[in-house]
Design an enzyme around this catalytic site. Structure first.
Site, PDB file in Angstrom:
ATOM      1  N   GLU A 245      48.835  40.538  25.718  1.00 41.71           N
ATOM      2  CA  GLU A 245      49.966  41.292  26.262  1.00 41.71           C
ATOM      3  C   GLU A 245      51.314  40.616  26.056  1.00 41.71           C
ATOM      4  O   GLU A 245      52.125  40.561  26.988  1.00 41.71           O
ATOM      5  CB  GLU A 245      49.708  41.532  27.749  1.00 41.71           C
ATOM      6  CG  GLU A 245      49.730  40.269  28.653  1.00 41.71           C
ATOM      7  CD  GLU A 245      48.396  39.543  28.772  1.00 41.71           C
ATOM      8  OE1 GLU A 245      47.561  39.656  27.859  1.00 41.71           O
ATOM      9  OE2 GLU A 245      48.204  38.851  29.787  1.00 41.71           O
ATOM     10  N   HIS A 269      45.382  48.798  28.709  1.00 39.89           N
ATOM     11  CA  HIS A 269      45.230  47.504  29.390  1.00 39.89           C
ATOM     12  C   HIS A 269      46.430  46.591  29.105  1.00 39.89           C
ATOM     13  O   HIS A 269      47.070  46.082  30.038  1.00 39.89           O
ATOM     14  CB  HIS A 269      43.924  46.842  28.942  1.00 39.89           C
ATOM     15  CG  HIS A 269      43.676  45.510  29.564  1.00 39.89           C
ATOM     16  ND1 HIS A 269      42.878  45.338  30.673  1.00 39.89           N
ATOM     17  CD2 HIS A 269      44.129  44.279  29.240  1.00 39.89           C
ATOM     18  CE1 HIS A 269      42.854  44.070  31.003  1.00 39.89           C
ATOM     19  NE2 HIS A 269      43.609  43.387  30.140  1.00 39.89           N
ATOM     20  N   GLU A 270      46.732  46.383  27.838  1.00 38.00           N
ATOM     21  CA  GLU A 270      47.811  45.442  27.498  1.00 38.00           C
ATOM     22  C   GLU A 270      49.160  45.980  27.986  1.00 38.00           C
ATOM     23  O   GLU A 270      50.008  45.221  28.446  1.00 38.00           O
ATOM     24  CB  GLU A 270      47.838  45.158  25.991  1.00 38.00           C
ATOM     25  CG  GLU A 270      46.513  44.660  25.398  1.00 38.00           C
ATOM     26  CD  GLU A 270      45.846  43.518  26.162  1.00 38.00           C
ATOM     27  OE1 GLU A 270      46.538  42.775  26.885  1.00 38.00           O
ATOM     28  OE2 GLU A 270      44.613  43.386  26.045  1.00 38.00           O
ATOM     29  N   HIS A 273      49.735  45.252  31.611  1.00 35.49           N
ATOM     30  CA  HIS A 273      50.185  43.876  31.877  1.00 35.49           C
ATOM     31  C   HIS A 273      51.716  43.772  31.950  1.00 35.49           C
ATOM     32  O   HIS A 273      52.236  42.795  32.496  1.00 35.49           O
ATOM     33  CB  HIS A 273      49.686  42.934  30.782  1.00 35.49           C
ATOM     34  CG  HIS A 273      48.319  42.363  31.018  1.00 35.49           C
ATOM     35  ND1 HIS A 273      47.974  41.701  32.177  1.00 35.49           N
ATOM     36  CD2 HIS A 273      47.210  42.326  30.223  1.00 35.49           C
ATOM     37  CE1 HIS A 273      46.707  41.283  32.079  1.00 35.49           C
ATOM     38  NE2 HIS A 273      46.217  41.653  30.903  1.00 35.49           N
ATOM     39  N   GLU A 292      44.408  39.919  35.705  1.00 29.45           N
ATOM     40  CA  GLU A 292      43.441  40.790  35.036  1.00 29.45           C
ATOM     41  C   GLU A 292      42.835  41.864  35.945  1.00 29.45           C
ATOM     42  O   GLU A 292      42.601  42.984  35.500  1.00 29.45           O
ATOM     43  CB  GLU A 292      42.346  39.954  34.377  1.00 29.45           C
ATOM     44  CG  GLU A 292      42.856  39.000  33.292  1.00 29.45           C
ATOM     45  CD  GLU A 292      43.568  39.699  32.126  1.00 29.45           C
ATOM     46  OE1 GLU A 292      43.411  40.924  31.957  1.00 29.45           O
ATOM     47  OE2 GLU A 292      44.302  38.993  31.390  1.00 29.45           O
ATOM     48  N   ASP A 347      40.032  28.486  29.701  1.00 25.03           N
ATOM     49  CA  ASP A 347      39.332  29.517  28.921  1.00 25.03           C
ATOM     50  C   ASP A 347      37.930  29.781  29.469  1.00 25.03           C
ATOM     51  O   ASP A 347      37.370  30.859  29.296  1.00 25.03           O
ATOM     52  CB  ASP A 347      39.227  29.116  27.438  1.00 25.03           C
ATOM     53  CG  ASP A 347      40.562  29.300  26.704  1.00 25.03           C
ATOM     54  OD1 ASP A 347      41.470  29.925  27.297  1.00 25.03           O
ATOM     55  OD2 ASP A 347      40.686  28.829  25.559  1.00 25.03           O
ATOM     56  N   TYR A 355      38.270  40.296  35.893  1.00 28.04           N
ATOM     57  CA  TYR A 355      38.609  41.653  35.434  1.00 28.04           C
ATOM     58  C   TYR A 355      37.962  42.718  36.315  1.00 28.04           C
ATOM     59  O   TYR A 355      38.645  43.499  36.989  1.00 28.04           O
ATOM     60  CB  TYR A 355      38.111  41.859  33.995  1.00 28.04           C
ATOM     61  CG  TYR A 355      38.856  41.088  32.944  1.00 28.04           C
ATOM     62  CD1 TYR A 355      38.585  39.741  32.720  1.00 28.04           C
ATOM     63  CD2 TYR A 355      39.825  41.694  32.157  1.00 28.04           C
ATOM     64  CE1 TYR A 355      39.248  39.029  31.731  1.00 28.04           C
ATOM     65  CE2 TYR A 355      40.496  40.986  31.172  1.00 28.04           C
ATOM     66  CZ  TYR A 355      40.207  39.661  30.958  1.00 28.04           C
ATOM     67  OH  TYR A 355      40.872  38.960  29.992  1.00 28.04           O
TER      68      TYR A 355
END
Ligand code: BES
Ligand code: ZN
Length: 570
Positions: A245, A269-270, A273, A292, A347, A355
């Site tokens: 995003e 979704h992006e 953001h 998220e 990560d 999410y």
């Protein structure tokens, strides 16, 4: 306090960056300088994060020193600025192995004639291409001059073009982005468009035709889009994520170009953001669910507005089931929303939990207080915290004050699993998928069909529905996963081709994991990975190295298994 940054912004806080970088494709390095403008909050040195950077010199500093290297965090760059100055200039170059950059040779692009470079800064990779305070708790404005060779275009998640860029709205470091290559552009709407390699441009413009409608949909619910333009950039297939995003310029994988717009929930979704994440930002990576979870909730609301409730509900059901599938294999501590990431690479916190569990909690609150009140709350939340980075505790305080409700939010956030009383997504369309209806079914029906199929007759399914030949990446990834599970040999050449051409981690992980479950499969995985690894992004290489071992280095010598597949013997 962010455990993933050496900087101490409570002492000296960076406010603005001025970049001047040259892209050297031949040496796979960025070289140039970054002027760092800061504010002194108390006494102390300016501390920046770096990883694999070579620091040539620092102007306007009495002293500078690069500290010891930590495998997760990189090395702190401690600078004592000259008396009275409020900026310094760092001259530096990046390493060809920089974790936040992927340098692609011409053969790895669609056009095959020009090299390509792109950045991926989230979560803590910005430090591998810019010396900065690499924590989402610090926001900066920036300017950039980017020099590229041979007429190749550069783009950034910022205003401007032609190698001169500017971002006047303060953004966290993980949202700073750059790409360079043979790029063409097509308008989608009055404030949106798409950049892609020329041969992909028409397909991309067709796929993303609903972008303007999506922007209008969020605006009608949660207030104006505050970033000016919303453009998309289609990357080469090695991009390790579905989407990123970056403000004003979403980066996407080409694997969502299905031809029928069935995978554009990723654009929703992006785009979402731009409110949840870019406007109101998680202050640390333990608060990642604030980015998220809210975004998946918004994504489904966009889908409902633009494509109808049935589509949104199908995606919610698929997401709910995938959450259970993933949680079954996770240690309990990774099924809470507020993650403990001390000593770990952020990560690693990137599972479906922030999410889907995050979105499910918000949906449960929506159900409890009613949609109207919940939307008013969200709209006010985005306005209240606009351009700020907040912690889970700050969210909880705001929720308690503005929207008292009877959902056990502490349990949702700090306890493992999904609490009792969670909202249950329901989709009639997906309830009856035993008998395929190829004429009417969408991608979502097929995914649900494959995921719920018991004792599949792979040969018969393939003859009837040609899954091995499908051009839909989501359906293909699901099918190939089944093919490995069922040891269905005719799909193996396609598996090899897929793993050697696509670098999207969400697809790679389950496929390699399934292969690694048997000795023959593991040997086959090592064989494929040895070929595929050079084309993967450093982030994907890290993930798959941990599962399969580094290709070549320490791997099995070539068995010549080629495309014969697991279980074929050597
Ligand atoms: N911001 C994420 C991608 C990300 C997360 C990059 C963590 C690095 C670290 C992006 O918005 C995202 O969630 N992408 C998803 C797609 C989405 C539709 C669930 C992806 O890449 O699969
Ligand atoms: Zn996201």
């Amino acid at each position: 306090m962010d455990v993933h940054s050496y900087s101490s912004p409570e002492q000296v806080r960076v406010r603005h960056l001025d970049l001047d970088l040259t892209v050297h494709f031949d040496r796979k390095t960025l070289e140039g300088s970054c002027a760092v403008h800061f504010e002194r909050m108390t006494d102390g040195d300016l501390v920046l994060d770096t990883r694999d950077l070579t620091i040539h010199s620092v102007d306007r500093a009495d002293r500078f020193e690069l500290g010891p290297v930590d495998p997760v965090l990189g090395a702190p760059l401690r600078i004592t600025p000259a008396e009275g100055t409020d900026w310094v200039r760092v001259h530096y170059s990046t390493s060809p192995a920089a974790s936040g950059l992927q340098w692609l040779d011409a053969p790895q692009t669609a056009g095959k004639r020009h090299p390509f470079l792109y950045t991926q800064s989230q979560a803590i990779h910005a430090r591998s291409w810019i010396p900065l305070q690499d924590t989402p708790g610090v926001r900066v404005t920036f300017m950039a001059k980017i020099t590229t060779p041979g007429g190749l275009r550069s783009v950034m998640g910022a205003a401007g073009g032609d190698g001169q860029f500017q971002m006047d709205q303060p953004v966290p470091s993980y949202l700073i982005s750059l790409a360079a290559g043979d790029l063409a552009f097509c308008e989608l709407g009055p404030r949106s468009g798409v950049h892609a390699e020329p041969s992909l441009l028409d397909a991309a413009a067709h796929e993303f035709a609903d972008t303007e409608a999506m922007i209008a949909a969020v605006e009608s619910m949660y207030g104006p889009y505050r970033w000016g333009r919303y453009d998309l950039l289609v990357l080469p297939p090695s991009f390790p994520f579905g989407g990123m995003e970056n403000p004003r310029l979403t980066f996407t994988t080409p694997t969502i170009l299905a031809g029928d717009r069935s995978l554009v929930s990723l654009v929703a979704h992006e785009l979402a953001h731009s409110w949840s994440g870019n406007l109101v930002t998680n202050a640390t990576w333990s608060d990642f669910w604030l980015n998220e979870g809210f975004t998946v909730y918004l994504e489904r609301r966009i889908l409902e507005k633009v494509f109808g409730a049935e589509r949104a509900e199908m995606e919610a059901v698929l997401g709910r089931r995938e959450l259970d599938r993933e949680m079954a294999g996770l240690p309990e501590r990774d099924t809470v929303l507020h993650l403990d990431l001390a000593g770990r690479d952020p990560d690693e916190g990137c599972t479906l939990v922030p999410y889907e569990k995050g979105a499910l909690m918000l949906r449960t609150i929506e159900k409890s207080v009613g949609r109207e009140r919940f939307d008013a709350f969200l709209h006010a939340y985005f306005d209240h915290f606009a351009f700020q980075s907040i912690t889970t505790a700050e969210f909880l305080r705001y929720l308690r004050d503005e929207l008292p409700n009877d959902v056990p939010v502490d349990e949702w956030i700090f306890q493992p699993g999904v609490p009792a009383g969670a909202a249950e997504p329901q989709s009639e369309a997906l309830d009856n998928v035993e008998i395929p209806d190829a004429a009417r079914w969408t991608t979502h029906h097929w995914l649900h069909f494959l995921r719920t199929k018991k004792d599949p007759d792979m040969g018969e399914l393939d003859r009837e529905f040609h899954f091995t030949e499908t051009g839909n990446s989501e359906i293909l990834a699901e099918w190939l996963h089944m093919a490995v599970q069922q040891n269905y040999q005719p799909a193996m050449p396609r598996l090899v081709q897929f793993l050697c051409s696509v670098g999207r981690r969400k697809f790679l992980k389950p496929l390699y994991a399934e292969l690694m479950k048997t000795p023959d499969g593991a040997a086959y995985a090592r064989e494929i990975y040895r070929r595929a690894r050079p084309g993967y992004h450093p982030i994907a290489q890290n993930t798959i190295d941990a599962m399969v071992g580094k290709g070549g280095v320490g791997g099995q010598p070539g068995t010549g298994a080629g495309d014969r597949g697991p279980g074929a013997g050597v």
